[in-house]
Design an enzyme around this catalytic site. Structure first.
Site, PDB file in Angstrom:
ATOM      1  N   ASN A  23     -71.080   3.633 161.499  1.00 27.21           N
ATOM      2  CA  ASN A  23     -71.264   4.209 162.838  1.00 27.21           C
ATOM      3  C   ASN A  23     -69.999   3.883 163.620  1.00 27.21           C
ATOM      4  OD1 ASN A  23     -71.998   4.945 165.400  1.00 27.21           O
ATOM      5  ND2 ASN A  23     -73.607   3.393 165.643  1.00 27.21           N
ATOM      6  N   LYS A  79     -69.077   4.950 166.423  1.00 22.20           N
ATOM      7  CA  LYS A  79     -69.243   4.946 167.891  1.00 22.20           C
ATOM      8  C   LYS A  79     -68.085   5.706 168.541  1.00 22.20           C
ATOM      9  CE  LYS A  79     -71.911   0.799 167.367  1.00 22.20           C
ATOM     10  NZ  LYS A  79     -72.451  -0.430 167.934  1.00 22.20           N
ATOM     11  N   HIS A 107     -80.167   5.595 168.748  1.00 21.59           N
ATOM     12  CA  HIS A 107     -79.420   4.336 168.733  1.00 21.59           C
ATOM     13  C   HIS A 107     -79.680   3.604 170.050  1.00 21.59           C
ATOM     14  CE1 HIS A 107     -76.156   1.457 168.737  1.00 21.59           C
ATOM     15  NE2 HIS A 107     -76.098   1.626 167.429  1.00 21.59           N
ATOM     16  N   GLU A 121     -77.835   2.103 171.981  1.00 18.95           N
ATOM     17  CA  GLU A 121     -76.855   2.383 173.041  1.00 18.95           C
ATOM     18  C   GLU A 121     -77.193   3.700 173.746  1.00 18.95           C
ATOM     19  OE1 GLU A 121     -73.344   1.901 170.624  1.00 18.95           O
ATOM     20  OE2 GLU A 121     -73.778  -0.226 170.465  1.00 18.95           O
ATOM     21  N   GLU A 173     -82.504  -1.934 163.744  1.00 18.07           N
ATOM     22  CA  GLU A 173     -81.355  -2.573 164.385  1.00 18.07           C
ATOM     23  C   GLU A 173     -81.809  -3.418 165.574  1.00 18.07           C
ATOM     24  OE1 GLU A 173     -77.457  -0.322 163.472  1.00 18.07           O
ATOM     25  OE2 GLU A 173     -78.291   0.486 165.305  1.00 18.07           O
ATOM     26  N   GLY A 181     -73.258  -5.600 167.540  1.00 17.71           N
ATOM     27  CA  GLY A 181     -71.945  -5.861 168.127  1.00 17.71           C
ATOM     28  C   GLY A 181     -71.764  -7.272 168.643  1.00 17.71           C
ATOM     29  N   SER A 228     -74.409  -6.217 163.166  1.00 12.96           N
ATOM     30  CA  SER A 228     -73.430  -7.192 162.680  1.00 12.96           C
ATOM     31  C   SER A 228     -73.481  -7.398 161.163  1.00 12.96           C
ATOM     32  CB  SER A 228     -73.570  -8.533 163.412  1.00 12.96           C
ATOM     33  OG  SER A 228     -73.338  -8.348 164.800  1.00 12.96           O
TER      34      SER A 228
END
Ligand code: PGA
Length: 257
Positions: free
Chosen positions: A13, A15, A99, A101, A171, A177, A217
């Site tokens: 991903n 991003k 996701h 985010e 996730e 991250g 991560s």
């Protein structure tokens, strides 16, 4: 992993990183390091503008291109949106939906995630449906309850035939991250729980066949241990997918017996 019943998938991903001019050198380095015979499918999900270039560069090393988001609408006056048909048209085989985010910064809720997954399925793209709890929810012991709710909502109205093309990515938000990975036990426990939720809705066979990825991560050091868990069928990888050598180490970590 359980390769007898389901596909192993390593999905990057990217991003909002990388430029079109960086794809060629990235792919050359990746190609040098990727094993030719692999135990998994390899996908790179990228900003939509990079998909055509990535699709071209990825063809001769069997790396599929994917999107990071999609509109829930078919077509029309939705300025700035990108439809599933447009993603399919430029060669996307997979697309991330839900996701954390997107949920956090763009207010996406479970209903929208469900609509997006359906829009992708209608155009032959495999949705990678992301679910996962916040640190607060984990500390309050609400992880499985919350994740089960997200999974049920995301799959609402999706039949067993369509489920075969869906991928779930667990996730935990606190691991994304942050360099804080879930332990293999924590990740396995939730992925096993997700499979149990799917079993309740669709029955044993479809549940056994669905690929469930871990993300948060995952890196060249911890991938092997995470991928050794029976209900973790691959990874959704952010930071480490921007480094071709690290990403290829993760791909190689799927080659376990
Ligand atoms: P990370 O991101 O690997 O950088 O934690 C994972 C993701 O957001 O999908």
């Amino acid at each position: 992993m359980n390769r007898k019943y389901r596909k192993t998938i390593i999905a990057g991903n990217w991003k909002m990183n990388m430029l079109a001019s960086e794809i060629k050198p990235f792919m050359e380095q990746l190609k040098e390091n990727l094993p030719k015979v692999r135990a998994c499918d390899v996908v790179l999900c990228t900003p939509a503008v990079l998909i055509p270039a990535l699709g071209r560069a990825g063809k001769d090393c069997m790396v599929a291109a994917g999107g990071e988001d999609v509109s829930c609408f078919d077509k029309g006056a939705y300025t700035g949106e990108i439809s599933a048909a447009q993603l399919a048209d430029v060669g996307a085989k997979y697309c991330i939906v839900g996701h954390s985010e997107r949920r956090q910064y763009h207010g996406e809720d479970d209903m929208l995630v469900n609509a997006k997954a359906k829009a992708l399925l209608a155009k032959g793209i495999c949705p990678i449906i992301c679910v996962g709890e916040s640190l607060e929810q984990r500390e309050m012991d609400l992880t499985m309850e919350y994740v089960a709710f997200q999974v049920k909502a995301a799959l609402s109205g999706i039949d067993a035939a369509q489920l075969r093309r869906c991928v779930i990515a667990y996730e935990p938000i606190w691991a994304i991250g942050t360099g804080k990975t879930a332990t293999a036990e924590q990740a396995q426990e939730v992925c096993e729980g997700i499979r149990a939720v799917i079993r309740k809705i669709y029955g044993a066979r479809p549940a056994r066949a669905v690929s469930i990825l871990y993300g948060g991560s995952m890196n060249a050091k911890n991938a092997e241990e995470l991928l050794a868990c029976p209900d973790i069928d691959g990874g959704l990888i952010g930071g480490a997918s921007l480094k071709p050598v690290d990403f290829s180490v993760i791909v190689k970590a799927t080659d376990q017996d």
